[in-house]
Design a protein around this motif. Structure first.
Motif, PDB file in Angstrom:
ATOM      1  N   HIS A 293       0.829  -1.208   0.000  1.00  0.00           N
ATOM      2  CA  HIS A 293       0.000   0.000   0.000  1.00  0.00           C
ATOM      3  C   HIS A 293       0.866   1.263   0.000  1.00  0.00           C
ATOM      4  N   SER A 294       1.751   1.324  -0.981  1.00  0.00           N
ATOM      5  CA  SER A 294       2.675   2.447  -1.110  1.00  0.00           C
ATOM      6  C   SER A 294       2.118   3.492  -2.065  1.00  0.00           C
ATOM      7  N   LEU A 295       1.984   4.721  -1.592  1.00  0.00           N
ATOM      8  CA  LEU A 295       1.543   5.813  -2.453  1.00  0.00           C
ATOM      9  C   LEU A 295       2.579   6.123  -3.524  1.00  0.00           C
ATOM     10  N   ALA A 296       3.865   5.902  -3.210  1.00  0.00           N
ATOM     11  CA  ALA A 296       4.912   6.081  -4.216  1.00  0.00           C
ATOM     12  C   ALA A 296       4.726   5.066  -5.342  1.00  0.00           C
ATOM     13  N   HIS A 297       4.405   3.833  -4.976  1.00  0.00           N
ATOM     14  CA  HIS A 297       4.164   2.797  -5.984  1.00  0.00           C
ATOM     15  C   HIS A 297       2.957   3.172  -6.843  1.00  0.00           C
ATOM     16  N   PHE A 298       1.910   3.699  -6.204  1.00  0.00           N
ATOM     17  CA  PHE A 298       0.741   4.149  -6.976  1.00  0.00           C
ATOM     18  C   PHE A 298       1.150   5.176  -8.022  1.00  0.00           C
ATOM     19  N   HIS A 299       1.922   6.187  -7.629  1.00  0.00           N
ATOM     20  CA  HIS A 299       2.299   7.243  -8.562  1.00  0.00           C
ATOM     21  C   HIS A 299       3.117   6.675  -9.726  1.00  0.00           C
ATOM     22  N   CYS A 300       3.980   5.701  -9.448  1.00  0.00           N
ATOM     23  CA  CYS A 300       4.763   5.082 -10.518  1.00  0.00           C
ATOM     24  C   CYS A 300       3.856   4.346 -11.502  1.00  0.00           C
ATOM     25  N   LEU A 301       2.913   3.585 -10.976  1.00  0.00           N
ATOM     26  CA  LEU A 301       1.997   2.837 -11.836  1.00  0.00           C
ATOM     27  C   LEU A 301       1.083   3.772 -12.614  1.00  0.00           C
ATOM     28  N   PHE A 302       0.645   4.838 -11.963  1.00  0.00           N
ATOM     29  CA  PHE A 302      -0.214   5.818 -12.636  1.00  0.00           C
ATOM     30  C   PHE A 302       0.537   6.450 -13.802  1.00  0.00           C
ATOM     31  N   ALA A 303       1.809   6.801 -13.575  1.00  0.00           N
ATOM     32  CA  ALA A 303       2.628   7.377 -14.646  1.00  0.00           C
ATOM     33  C   ALA A 303       2.829   6.359 -15.764  1.00  0.00           C
ATOM     34  N   ASP A 315      -4.910  -1.687 -23.467  1.00  0.00           N
ATOM     35  CA  ASP A 315      -5.239  -2.765 -22.533  1.00  0.00           C
ATOM     36  C   ASP A 315      -4.203  -2.857 -21.416  1.00  0.00           C
ATOM     37  N   ALA A 316      -2.927  -2.747 -21.772  1.00  0.00           N
ATOM     38  CA  ALA A 316      -1.868  -2.776 -20.754  1.00  0.00           C
ATOM     39  C   ALA A 316      -1.978  -1.575 -19.829  1.00  0.00           C
ATOM     40  N   ALA A 317      -2.350  -0.429 -20.394  1.00  0.00           N
ATOM     41  CA  ALA A 317      -2.509   0.775 -19.578  1.00  0.00           C
ATOM     42  C   ALA A 317      -3.627   0.585 -18.566  1.00  0.00           C
ATOM     43  N   GLU A 318      -4.745   0.020 -19.003  1.00  0.00           N
ATOM     44  CA  GLU A 318      -5.865  -0.170 -18.086  1.00  0.00           C
ATOM     45  C   GLU A 318      -5.521  -1.179 -16.993  1.00  0.00           C
ATOM     46  N   ALA A 319      -4.799  -2.239 -17.357  1.00  0.00           N
ATOM     47  CA  ALA A 319      -4.389  -3.231 -16.359  1.00  0.00           C
ATOM     48  C   ALA A 319      -3.459  -2.612 -15.321  1.00  0.00           C
ATOM     49  N   THR A 320      -2.575  -1.731 -15.786  1.00  0.00           N
ATOM     50  CA  THR A 320      -1.651  -1.057 -14.864  1.00  0.00           C
ATOM     51  C   THR A 320      -2.412  -0.118 -13.941  1.00  0.00           C
ATOM     52  N   LEU A 321      -3.417   0.564 -14.491  1.00  0.00           N
ATOM     53  CA  LEU A 321      -4.224   1.462 -13.664  1.00  0.00           C
ATOM     54  C   LEU A 321      -5.000   0.670 -12.607  1.00  0.00           C
ATOM     55  N   ASP A 322      -5.523  -0.491 -12.997  1.00  0.00           N
ATOM     56  CA  ASP A 322      -6.203  -1.350 -12.017  1.00  0.00           C
ATOM     57  C   ASP A 322      -5.240  -1.769 -10.909  1.00  0.00           C
ATOM     58  N   GLU A 323      -4.020  -2.094 -11.290  1.00  0.00           N
ATOM     59  CA  GLU A 323      -3.014  -2.479 -10.298  1.00  0.00           C
ATOM     60  C   GLU A 323      -2.731  -1.323  -9.342  1.00  0.00           C
ATOM     61  N   SER A 324      -2.740  -0.101  -9.873  1.00  0.00           N
ATOM     62  CA  SER A 324      -2.425   1.055  -9.029  1.00  0.00           C
ATOM     63  C   SER A 324      -3.451   1.255  -7.922  1.00  0.00           C
ATOM     64  N   LEU A 325      -4.717   0.882  -8.178  1.00  0.00           N
ATOM     65  CA  LEU A 325      -5.768   1.083  -7.185  1.00  0.00           C
ATOM     66  C   LEU A 325      -5.512   0.300  -5.908  1.00  0.00           C
ATOM     67  N   HIS A 326      -4.759  -0.779  -6.011  1.00  0.00           N
ATOM     68  CA  HIS A 326      -4.461  -1.607  -4.833  1.00  0.00           C
ATOM     69  C   HIS A 326      -3.726  -0.810  -3.761  1.00  0.00           C
ATOM     70  N   HIS A 327      -3.034   0.236  -4.162  1.00  0.00           N
ATOM     71  CA  HIS A 327      -2.192   0.979  -3.227  1.00  0.00           C
ATOM     72  C   HIS A 327      -2.879   2.215  -2.653  1.00  0.00           C
ATOM     73  N   LEU A 328      -4.159   2.428  -3.003  1.00  0.00           N
ATOM     74  CA  LEU A 328      -4.880   3.600  -2.531  1.00  0.00           C
ATOM     75  C   LEU A 328      -5.889   3.230  -1.457  1.00  0.00           C
ATOM     76  N   PRO A 329      -6.227   4.180  -0.560  1.00  0.00           N
ATOM     77  CA  PRO A 329      -7.353   3.974   0.357  1.00  0.00           C
ATOM     78  C   PRO A 329      -8.646   3.743  -0.423  1.00  0.00           C
ATOM     79  N   GLN A 330      -9.662   3.239   0.250  1.00  0.00           N
ATOM     80  CA  GLN A 330     -10.900   2.871  -0.420  1.00  0.00           C
ATOM     81  C   GLN A 330     -11.738   4.066  -0.864  1.00  0.00           C
ATOM     82  N   ALA A 331     -11.444   5.238  -0.370  1.00  0.00           N
ATOM     83  CA  ALA A 331     -12.166   6.438  -0.795  1.00  0.00           C
ATOM     84  C   ALA A 331     -11.168   7.579  -0.899  1.00  0.00           C
ATOM     85  N   GLY A 332     -11.537   8.576  -1.668  1.00  0.00           N
ATOM     86  CA  GLY A 332     -10.651   9.720  -1.800  1.00  0.00           C
ATOM     87  C   GLY A 332     -10.660  10.253  -3.212  1.00  0.00           C
TER      88      GLY A 332
END
Length: 398
Positions: A293-303, A315-332
Motif C-alpha cells: 500500500h505504497s503511495l509512491a508505488h501508486f504514482h509510478c503505476l499511474f505514470a 489494454d496494458a494501460a488499463e491493467a496497470t491502472l487497475d493495479e495502481s488502485l491496490h495501493h490507494l485507500p478505499q475512498a478519496g
C-alpha cells in the motif's frame, strides 16, 4: 448530566480517573494511544474494557485497527472534568510526544508515502489537528514542524486541505523560515487540491531550504516533482530537474523515495517527448522494493499507465491502472480520478456499458468526499461521462 454522574460514581476510582484522562483525545483514540498518554498504562486495557461494558465508551473502526470513542454527551462530561484536572497540560504534552514517536518510528519514505500511515492520519485527524494547535500555542514550534513533515502521507488526497492550510499559515507566522519538509507538506497539500501556482512556489522554496538544511530526501522529492510539474512549460529544464532528483534520491537509499523519483522522472520524460526514455525510468521503478500500500508505488503505476496509453497499449494501460488502485485507500479524490480516467478510456472505445459503470463508481466516491475542494471537478467530469453513456437526464440532475 445527572445520569452520567451517577454512572461515573458507580465506577471504581481508577476507572473514573481513566475516563477523565481520555478527555485529552478528540474524535476517538486507539488502545495504543491511551496506553502511551494516560497514567498507569499497564492497567489501561482492563479499565477501558470496564468503560465499554458500562456503555461510557464504544469501540469503532475495523477489526484490524480498533478505535474507541465516547458519544457526545459522555465526551462533554469527560472534557469538563479533564479541563479542571491539574494533569491537563502534562497529558497534552504526552499526546504530542506520542504523535512524534509515531512519526519517528517510520522511515522518511514511510512518513511520506505509506498508504497505511495515510489512513491512520486521516482516521485520527481530529487529534492530529489538536496536537498541532497545542504545539503552536505552547511554543513547541520545532515539534510542530517535525510533525507536519512526518505526516505528509496524509495530505495526498486533499481530504483536510483547508485545515492543513490553516496550520501552515500559523506555522509561517511562528517561524519566518520553515524547514524544507514543512514546505514540502504544503506542496503535497497543494497537489491534493490542484492548486498549481502556490505548488510551484512551495516546491522551489522546499528545494532551497532543503539544500540549506542538507536534507537530501526533501530536496530529491521537491526537485523531481518540480521537474514533472513544469514539463509542459520548459521540457528540457524539466528533464534536467527530474534527472537531478533521481540522482539525489539514490543518495538517500530509501526505496519509496527512489521509486517515486524514478516514476516522476518517467512521466516527465514522456511529457517532454522521450517515450522510450520514459519507459526505461518506469521499468527501473518497478524493480524497487516498495512497501505494501505504497503511495509512491501508486504514482509510478499511474505514470506508467499514461505512458502505455501514449504508445497505444490501451489494454496494458488499463491493467496497470487497475493495479495502481491496490495501493490507494478505499475512498478519496485520487481513487475517484482513476475511475473517471478509466471511464473516459472506455468512452474512447465506445463501450457504453463500461462508461456507465465507471461513472457510477466515480459518482459514489465523489459524493463520499463531502466538502472536498475537488468535488465540483469530479461532479462535472461525471456529468460528461453520464452524457456520453446515454444518461443525459441523470447528468442534468447531478
Amino acid at each position: 448530566q445527572a445520569v452520567l454522574e451517577w454512572s461515573w460514581k458507580l465506577l471504581d476510582p481508577d476507572t473514573r480517573d481513566l475516563l477523565v484522562q481520555l478527555g485529552v483525545f478528540s474524535g476517538g483514540w486507539t488502545l495504543e494511544a491511551a496506553e502511551a498518554v494516560c497514567d498507569d498504562s499497564a492497567s489501561v486495557p482492563v479499565r477501558l474494557e470496564t468503560l465499554v461494558a458500562s456503555s461510557l465508551v464504544e469501540p469503532t473502526g475495523s477489526e484490524e485497527r480498533t478505535r474507541f470513542r465516547m458519544l457526545e454527551p459522555v465526551r462533554q462530561f469527560s472534557t469538563s472534568l479533564f479541563d479542571e484536572d491539574p494533569r491537563r497540560e502534562d497529558l497534552h504534552a504526552r499526546h504530542l510526544d506520542w504523535w512524534l514517536a509515531q512519526c519517528r518510528q517510520r522511515s522518511t519514505g514511510q512518513q511520506w508515502f505509506s498508504g497505511t500511515w495515510a489512513i491512520e492520519i486521516n482516521d485520527d485527524f481530529d487529534n492530529f489537528r489538536d496536537v498541532i494547535d497545542r504545539a503552536l500555542t505552547t511554543g513547541r514550534i520545532d515539534e510542530a514542524s517535525e510533525l507536519l513533515g512526518g505526516t505528509i502521507a496524509g495530505f495526498f488526497d486533499g481530504m483536510h486541505s483547508v485545515e492543513v492550510d490553516r496550520v501552515l499559515d500559523q506555522l509561517a507566522v511562528a517561524t519566518p523560515e520553515p524547514a524544507g519538509r514543512v514546505l514540502l507538506a504544503g506542496a503535497f497539500n497543494d497537489i491534493g487540491i490542484g492548486r498549481h501556482v502556490r505548488l510551484a512556489e512551495r516546491l522551489e522554496a522546499a528545494r532551497t531550504r532543503s539544500r540549506r538544511d542538507n536534507d537530501t530526501a526533501c530536496e530529491a522529492v521537491a526537485t523531481t516533482y518540480q521537474g514533472f510539474s513544469s514539463a509542459t512549460i520548459d521540457p528540457a529544464q524539466a528533464v534536467a530537474l527530474a534527472e537531478r532528483g533521481v540522482e539525489l534520491a539514490r543518495l538517500v537509499d530509501d526505496p519509496e523515495i527512489v521509486g517515486l523519483a524514478l516514476g516522476w522522472a518517467g512521466a516527465t520524460a514522456f511529457i517532454a517527448g522521450d517515450r522510450q526514455g520514459a519507459l526505461r525510468w518506469l521499468d527501473e521503478a518497478r524493480t524497487q522494493p516498495f512497501a505494501e500500500h505504497s503511495l509512491a508505488h501508486f504514482h509510478c503505476l499511474f505514470a506508467e499507465a499514461f505512458v502505455l496509453l501514449g504508445v497505444g497499449e490501451v489494454d496494458a494501460a488499463e491493467a496497470t491502472l487497475d493495479e495502481s488502485l491496490h495501493h490507494l485507500p478505499q475512498a478519496g479524490a485520487t481513487r475517484t480520478a482513476v475511475h473517471i480516467l478509466k471511464a473516459f478510456w472506455h468512452a474512447r472505445r465506445a463501450e457504453a456499458t463500461a462508461i456507465a459503470e465507471r461513472a457510477n463508481e466515480a459518482l459514489e466516491l465523489s459524493l463520499s468526499l463531502g466538502a472536498s475542494t475537488q468535488l465540483p471537478d469530479v461532479a462535472l467530469a461525471t456529468c460528461e461521462l453520464l452524457e456520453l453513456s446515454g444518461h443525459p437526464e441523470r447528468a442534468s440532475e447531478l
